[in-house]
Design a protein around this motif. Structure first.
Motif, PDB file in Angstrom:
ATOM      1  N   ALA A 112      83.933  28.076 -15.135  1.00  0.00           N
ATOM      2  CA  ALA A 112      84.421  28.159 -13.758  1.00  0.00           C
ATOM      3  C   ALA A 112      83.424  27.456 -12.826  1.00  0.00           C
ATOM      4  CB  ALA A 112      84.579  29.633 -13.351  1.00  0.00           C
ATOM      5  N   GLU A 113      83.808  27.296 -11.562  1.00  0.00           N
ATOM      6  CA  GLU A 113      82.893  26.676 -10.609  1.00  0.00           C
ATOM      7  C   GLU A 113      81.623  27.517 -10.479  1.00  0.00           C
ATOM      8  OE1 GLU A 113      84.835  26.161  -6.854  1.00  0.00           O
ATOM      9  OE2 GLU A 113      85.762  24.270  -7.463  1.00  0.00           O
ATOM     10  N   VAL A 114      80.478  26.848 -10.442  1.00  0.00           N
ATOM     11  CA  VAL A 114      79.222  27.550 -10.208  1.00  0.00           C
ATOM     12  C   VAL A 114      79.021  27.633  -8.697  1.00  0.00           C
ATOM     13  CG1 VAL A 114      76.723  27.516 -10.559  1.00  0.00           C
ATOM     14  CG2 VAL A 114      78.255  26.737 -12.384  1.00  0.00           C
ATOM     15  N   VAL A 115      78.914  28.854  -8.186  1.00  0.00           N
ATOM     16  CA  VAL A 115      78.888  29.076  -6.738  1.00  0.00           C
ATOM     17  C   VAL A 115      77.627  29.837  -6.329  1.00  0.00           C
ATOM     18  CG1 VAL A 115      80.108  30.082  -4.776  1.00  0.00           C
ATOM     19  CG2 VAL A 115      81.410  29.211  -6.738  1.00  0.00           C
ATOM     20  N   VAL A 116      76.868  29.246  -5.433  1.00  0.00           N
ATOM     21  CA  VAL A 116      75.621  29.855  -4.964  1.00  0.00           C
ATOM     22  C   VAL A 116      75.576  29.845  -3.443  1.00  0.00           C
ATOM     23  CG1 VAL A 116      73.106  29.734  -5.054  1.00  0.00           C
ATOM     24  CG2 VAL A 116      74.450  28.925  -6.975  1.00  0.00           C
ATOM     25  N   ARG A 117      75.126  30.935  -2.868  1.00  0.00           N
ATOM     26  CA  ARG A 117      74.915  30.973  -1.421  1.00  0.00           C
ATOM     27  C   ARG A 117      73.446  31.274  -1.125  1.00  0.00           C
ATOM     28  NH1 ARG A 117      79.665  32.826  -2.024  1.00  0.00           N
ATOM     29  NH2 ARG A 117      78.825  34.889  -2.454  1.00  0.00           N
ATOM     30  N   VAL A 118      72.933  30.614  -0.100  1.00  0.00           N
ATOM     31  CA  VAL A 118      71.517  30.698   0.209  1.00  0.00           C
ATOM     32  C   VAL A 118      71.318  31.170   1.647  1.00  0.00           C
ATOM     33  CG1 VAL A 118      69.348  29.428   0.200  1.00  0.00           C
ATOM     34  CG2 VAL A 118      71.228  28.680  -1.284  1.00  0.00           C
ATOM     35  N   ALA A 119      70.498  32.206   1.813  1.00  0.00           N
ATOM     36  CA  ALA A 119      70.180  32.698   3.160  1.00  0.00           C
ATOM     37  C   ALA A 119      69.072  31.850   3.771  1.00  0.00           C
ATOM     38  CB  ALA A 119      69.732  34.156   3.086  1.00  0.00           C
ATOM     39  N   VAL A 120      69.367  31.232   4.904  1.00  0.00           N
ATOM     40  CA  VAL A 120      68.391  30.391   5.593  1.00  0.00           C
ATOM     41  C   VAL A 120      67.949  31.114   6.864  1.00  0.00           C
ATOM     42  CG1 VAL A 120      67.982  28.134   6.645  1.00  0.00           C
ATOM     43  CG2 VAL A 120      69.551  28.342   4.695  1.00  0.00           C
ATOM     44  N   ARG A 121      66.665  31.420   6.928  1.00  0.00           N
ATOM     45  CA  ARG A 121      66.183  32.154   8.096  1.00  0.00           C
ATOM     46  C   ARG A 121      66.147  31.230   9.317  1.00  0.00           C
ATOM     47  NH1 ARG A 121      60.164  34.119   7.550  1.00  0.00           N
ATOM     48  NH2 ARG A 121      60.659  34.617   9.707  1.00  0.00           N
ATOM     49  N   PRO A 122      66.091  31.803  10.530  1.00  0.00           N
ATOM     50  CA  PRO A 122      65.933  30.970  11.721  1.00  0.00           C
ATOM     51  C   PRO A 122      64.649  30.165  11.616  1.00  0.00           C
ATOM     52  CG  PRO A 122      66.463  33.257  12.307  1.00  0.00           C
ATOM     53  CD  PRO A 122      66.186  33.246  10.842  1.00  0.00           C
ATOM     54  N   ALA A 123      64.680  28.925  12.059  1.00  0.00           N
ATOM     55  CA  ALA A 123      63.486  28.080  12.010  1.00  0.00           C
ATOM     56  C   ALA A 123      62.342  28.786  12.727  1.00  0.00           C
ATOM     57  CB  ALA A 123      63.772  26.741  12.659  1.00  0.00           C
ATOM     58  N   THR A 124      61.139  28.655  12.162  1.00  0.00           N
ATOM     59  CA  THR A 124      59.996  29.369  12.734  1.00  0.00           C
ATOM     60  C   THR A 124      59.387  28.618  13.915  1.00  0.00           C
ATOM     61  OG1 THR A 124      58.704  28.389  10.959  1.00  0.00           O
ATOM     62  CG2 THR A 124      59.410  30.657  10.661  1.00  0.00           C
ATOM     63  N   SER A 125      59.624  27.316  13.989  1.00  0.00           N
ATOM     64  CA  SER A 125      59.089  26.551  15.129  1.00  0.00           C
ATOM     65  C   SER A 125      60.016  26.707  16.330  1.00  0.00           C
ATOM     66  CB  SER A 125      58.976  25.062  14.758  1.00  0.00           C
ATOM     67  OG  SER A 125      57.915  24.851  13.868  1.00  0.00           O
ATOM     68  N   ILE A 126      59.580  27.457  17.325  1.00  0.00           N
ATOM     69  CA  ILE A 126      60.393  27.637  18.525  1.00  0.00           C
ATOM     70  C   ILE A 126      59.540  27.413  19.765  1.00  0.00           C
ATOM     71  CG2 ILE A 126      62.061  29.235  17.492  1.00  0.00           C
ATOM     72  CD1 ILE A 126      60.482  31.546  18.709  1.00  0.00           C
ATOM     73  N   GLY A 127      60.203  27.015  20.859  1.00  0.00           N
ATOM     74  CA  GLY A 127      59.489  26.689  22.091  1.00  0.00           C
ATOM     75  C   GLY A 127      59.060  27.916  22.883  1.00  0.00           C
ATOM     76  N   LYS A 128      59.761  29.013  22.690  1.00  0.00           N
ATOM     77  CA  LYS A 128      59.424  30.241  23.422  1.00  0.00           C
ATOM     78  C   LYS A 128      57.960  30.620  23.238  1.00  0.00           C
ATOM     79  CE  LYS A 128      63.621  32.922  23.903  1.00  0.00           C
ATOM     80  NZ  LYS A 128      64.247  34.240  23.739  1.00  0.00           N
ATOM     81  N   PRO A 129      57.341  31.174  24.259  1.00  0.00           N
ATOM     82  CA  PRO A 129      55.946  31.620  24.112  1.00  0.00           C
ATOM     83  C   PRO A 129      55.840  32.728  23.060  1.00  0.00           C
ATOM     84  CG  PRO A 129      56.625  31.612  26.436  1.00  0.00           C
ATOM     85  CD  PRO A 129      57.856  31.389  25.622  1.00  0.00           C
ATOM     86  N   GLN A 130      54.816  32.590  22.206  1.00  0.00           N
ATOM     87  CA  GLN A 130      54.612  33.578  21.146  1.00  0.00           C
ATOM     88  C   GLN A 130      53.128  33.928  21.038  1.00  0.00           C
ATOM     89  OE1 GLN A 130      57.157  32.792  17.390  1.00  0.00           O
ATOM     90  NE2 GLN A 130      56.605  30.780  18.123  1.00  0.00           N
ATOM     91  N   THR A 131      52.853  35.141  20.595  1.00  0.00           N
ATOM     92  CA  THR A 131      51.478  35.528  20.297  1.00  0.00           C
ATOM     93  C   THR A 131      51.123  34.983  18.908  1.00  0.00           C
ATOM     94  OG1 THR A 131      51.717  37.554  21.570  1.00  0.00           O
ATOM     95  CG2 THR A 131      49.926  37.491  19.936  1.00  0.00           C
ATOM     96  N   ALA A 132      49.953  34.381  18.825  1.00  0.00           N
ATOM     97  CA  ALA A 132      49.519  33.823  17.538  1.00  0.00           C
ATOM     98  C   ALA A 132      48.073  34.173  17.278  1.00  0.00           C
ATOM     99  CB  ALA A 132      49.692  32.306  17.543  1.00  0.00           C
ATOM    100  N   ALA A 133      47.750  34.415  16.007  1.00  0.00           N
ATOM    101  CA  ALA A 133      46.364  34.675  15.626  1.00  0.00           C
ATOM    102  C   ALA A 133      45.617  33.352  15.525  1.00  0.00           C
ATOM    103  CB  ALA A 133      46.323  35.410  14.287  1.00  0.00           C
ATOM    104  N   THR A 134      44.312  33.411  15.744  1.00  0.00           N
ATOM    105  CA  THR A 134      43.485  32.209  15.601  1.00  0.00           C
ATOM    106  C   THR A 134      42.583  32.327  14.383  1.00  0.00           C
ATOM    107  OG1 THR A 134      41.656  33.087  16.895  1.00  0.00           O
ATOM    108  CG2 THR A 134      43.420  31.968  18.109  1.00  0.00           C
ATOM    109  N   GLN A 135      42.081  31.168  13.981  1.00  0.00           N
ATOM    110  CA  GLN A 135      41.225  31.139  12.797  1.00  0.00           C
ATOM    111  C   GLN A 135      39.973  31.987  12.999  1.00  0.00           C
ATOM    112  OE1 GLN A 135      41.629  27.354  10.778  1.00  0.00           O
ATOM    113  NE2 GLN A 135      39.469  27.408  10.264  1.00  0.00           N
TER     114      GLN A 135
END
Lengths: 353, 353, 353, 353
Positions: free
Chosen positions: D282-305
């Protein structure tokens, strides 16, 4: 999968001798190792054609370009891809050989295996594939250096002439790359004679690794001996390999060849630094049988693709003895084997490895 | 991963010499191959101890049990697991050696590598591990047989005595497994002499595969030569391997060693049936250097785990020459290499492979 | 090779459900890890049939025998082979199904793939193959424990009933293995209902690893997500896997699902503990979709080997819901993935790994 | 080894997003397959940035150069290396982020794993790595085509909008790559809204393979499901995968989800074309969950090195929804999985495979 070597330090070469280029991808390089492009280029220069009167007169600059895996002079831990363009590919030279299977070459078997082949300069079967190995070897040597392991090598036999000494400082001082200055002169003469007769000559290359701690390598299937056997016999034109005492031990007794270990060091090294497949702390010593180059000018009978035979004289610029150029390749393969063994031992035991 | 051999026909051995048993798992066996347990047992009987006056007098029945992968006399295509119980494990013999590193043995390197070891009879480093290889080899031979490939082998040198003939019918007719009845007698004498002096002696085993079609094996890293090099040098006590002309070619010229192919067959076989890493249709010929057995009765200096030295005499029942028992193991390794090459070629080209 | 999992910690299973036995070989186990047989047996007891009214009533003692790799209670670093005999194999039950392809089962595809099959109890396709995985998982868990990594798991959904809490202490206190005592009762009821209707029911299993340090796993092809995907979808009857936020994230925005890291810890865990394929120090969270068991008593139309159809009612003793018995298997697969990642990181960086 | 996919058809990618280039080596390609560079370029054009208003506006020509393995328009059977130069690498954009770990990105874990990283554009963790996969996928599709197997795919969900139809002809006619023209419009609107809010949105991609004969794939560890799980979850930003009925089956009963096979075909396809890990026709059928892209313009809190936190707004040109560009990548991964399965089956059974 047939073009990859190693399990943890995986080296994959690509390229045909007369296509756009040859190269290599190294996957598994530890991060943070400093490396200069010039260090890689230096090793490639030891392998490249045209180095002396007794090597092929082809002119290949063999300039390496690093495509990935290096950043600001250190390895990133990501795949390192390197590319060397083919520039002196005089493909026309091979037009006459398009339907001929050169004796001793892989032409016939490639045709049988694949049903299609790039006949120009041997294509994938060309010694040119070893460019990628030497580039990878340069990086492996650099990484091994960080744990005190060094690899040296040289030509120890050409025809009937054998090196008596193992003075590795001599190797880059003579065109034969022999660790014995006196023998080197005789070897050079033997090679020149073969060349002048439109013939080629065989020899033996020896590779030695120093500083390998006890415990590298694996028992049973993945013995260090086995890895070295595969490594060396994957080099074009090699037809034999021996570790330590090798074939010479077949005529001896156990009471002669059991290396005595006094708790600090081994008093002899018949085992070639490897017991039960695992390094024992002594120098790892391998010798490789290099057959006479198959490309010779002398007239030879050759089969044709159509099923008949013809007589050919292989024109062009070939090595009368491959040993001097096999040396850096065999050193590289030793380095690849040891890198893999080092990383595997580190996986097994942690930093101790 | 260190206990597996092969990429498509994957053979994994397990077991210590004095643990509950030794065995093997074969993954990648084609389905539908008929095989009798007696055929596997027959090969194991060729390897087992106690076959003659010149092999160890240990008594191991080495009865094989097939745990999986066979159903109603044919292979299922699923993993074939086989188990051989250890029955003659006289572990007490080894109590005195618990903290001693026997010369030439892997005791010291195991301790360095793992920090822990089963000292009884060499544990995993024992030649007993090859039981699994021979069981796998029996199946590989059976499968190869279905495509017309057969593997033969024998002892061709013991000490200074060399076989002149290659009469493979002779092999099972003398205890040395030599393909030369006259040389066999001399070899047997040399082995008996070594044994009587509480010593051991080395030799050379030759393995030949017939019927291999052109096209098996791969170029570059996975050359058939390389696979054979790894296969043979993974056998305990081997320290050298050569293909076809091998080391002997180092003294010759290309005009002598380029095998002439007349379009039908090769008139000579310096390449040992392999050109550019790929089978060329001629017999595949490999020779293996077998060092003198390391277990000898003569007094020897040995290091201890505590860092000192002691003098030991290895009691017990050991082989004065391993060659006769290496023959079935080396045949098996040749068969494993060819199985892998066959299946890979079939993957590449389909049924033609 | 199809029966092996892992690159450095290689686990190979073997065995058919109605053959002599099933088992596993682990290659790559670090040496010196103490392990009791009872610890392995404990995990096997969690997987074995007959544990409660809602699992199959088959009686398999599933007694494990360790054949190799352990000596005086610690791992040797050599392959660990383990064998479990099949004792309750009522093969006659399957005589009527010899030429029938049971719906939802692998009977048809095995026949197509291999041309031959062991029809008894699904042969190699039986869930019984997971015995080997759980035995290997017990060892992996023990080794991971030495670096502070623990794996827990449970059934978080059966039919429409979902666990609300994640109280892992509850898991072994209810027959469903749910981490939520109240939901467990409802789940048990749903399973009993399905069983009484000669039917089966699906569910979801969740596995969580705690204490995984940042840096395990690889970028690109060998992402930790990818390894977990392969691991979980290699378990019989699983048809989906999600990491962290999984499919639920498809309906959300990046501003919601970007886990905020305050330099010490992550405030949310949509990534399921894995960023860019590499562990980030948060809990690693995986959920697995388990389809309803395919063996049901209800009459079903089935194809026959001869090309027709027939009606079958699958007699015998089957699980109405596989989730409770999948839990230890999925935990084991998580442990195998983490062992491999740990050893690989150790290879890359040394003890830090 | 972490950058390779496949066992017989081995695809290894290399390259950082802001280094000299990205590329791929394919080892195991059957010989004699005709392929035009334009066919490879066509697939790369489907993946490259700047295709529409709802994808990133970066400009990368993504011109592919084939370095090896092709000769006179057909594959040689040797490794195929392909290189794409990075041309629009605006590395300066990333200077401000040199010591910042972007939320949801791999910056932090790379630093933890390697101790060193190329911070520019994510380096190796960039989606740009998939260039090599798509180039390899183009070749895999071509080879599969020769045995009647085709792969299609599309975006079937964006946020809450689901495709109802599976009209694969529509896919290249809308910028979302949805197989449903009406849903495509809604999806496009949802993406544009997210983009305008400086945000991103998730979705689901479905891939279908037609013409796969029964018998491909392996039981146990190397199930086709497992290979697809690894393949899909190795794609950046994917966090879930399901086969056939997938997670939806968890709420159903066996009597509903056992696909009825009438001897000719399956009347339903809950198994997604795979039973017991092996294709069922039969047809091989796969579905993949793609999360929202992590690069966004909105201001975000980020850790530094350095261990603190900062607020960042990710400038630049990013995809508000990755699904349209994931489609060709996921198709490629499906093709790689099937190539491997095809070649393995051919190894097992010969031409039948």
């Amino acid at each position: 999968m047939s073009s990859s070597f190693g399990r943890l330090f995986v080296v994959t070469t690509f390229g045909e001798s007369h296509g756009p280029g040859v190269g290599v991808v190294i996957d598994g390089m530890p991060p943070g190792i400093p490396i200069e492009i010039s260090e890689i280029q230096h090793e490639l220069d030891r392998r490249r054609p045209g180095q002396s009167a007794i090597t092929t007169q082809r002119k290949e600059a063999d300039q390496v370009e690093v495509i990935s895996g290096l950043f600001e002079g250190v390895t990133l831990g990501t795949p390192i891809a390197m590319l060397v363009r083919n520039t002196d590919a005089q493909s026309k030279d091979y037009d006459a050989l398009k339907n001929v299977f050169r004796p001793g070459h892989a032409d016939y078997v490639y045709f049988q295996k694949y049903g299609v082949r790039d006949h120009r300069g041997g294509g994938r079967s060309s010694g040119r594939e070893t460019v990628g190995r030497v580039a990878a070897g340069a990086l492996a040597k650099k990484a091994l250096d960080s744990v005190g392991v060094t690899v040296v090598g040289g030509t120890v036999q050409v025809g009937a002439v054998k090196a008596v000494r193992r003075d590795w400082e001599q190797v880059e001082k003579n065109p034969v790359r022999a660790p014995d200055a006196r023998a080197a002169e005789e070897m050079e003469r033997a090679i020149a004679e073969a060349r002048d007769r439109q013939d080629s000559i065989g020899g033996v290359v020896e590779i030695v690794a120093r500083g390998v701690p006890p415990g590298w390598g694996d028992p049973t299937m993945a013995k260090l001996d086995a890895a070295l056997g595969a490594a060396m016999l994957s080099i074009p034109a090699t037809k034999g390999v021996e570790i330590g005492g090798g074939f010479g031990m077949c005529e001896l007794h156990g009471s002669q060849t059991n290396d005595v270990f006094d708790g600090q060091r081994f008093l002899t090294n018949f085992a070639g630094g490897i017991s039960g497949g695992i390094s024992n702390g002594a120098e790892v010593v391998v010798r490789v049988a290099v057959r006479p180059a198959t490309s010779i000018g002398k007239p030879q009978t050759a089969a044709t693709q159509e099923g008949g035979t013809t007589t050919i004289e292989i024109k062009g610029r070939h090595d009368p003895c491959i040993c001097p150029r096999v040396v850096p390749v065999a050193e590289s393969m030793m380095a690849l084997v040891l890198m893999d063994a080092w990383l595997r031992q580190r996986a097994l035991r942690g930093e101790r490895g």
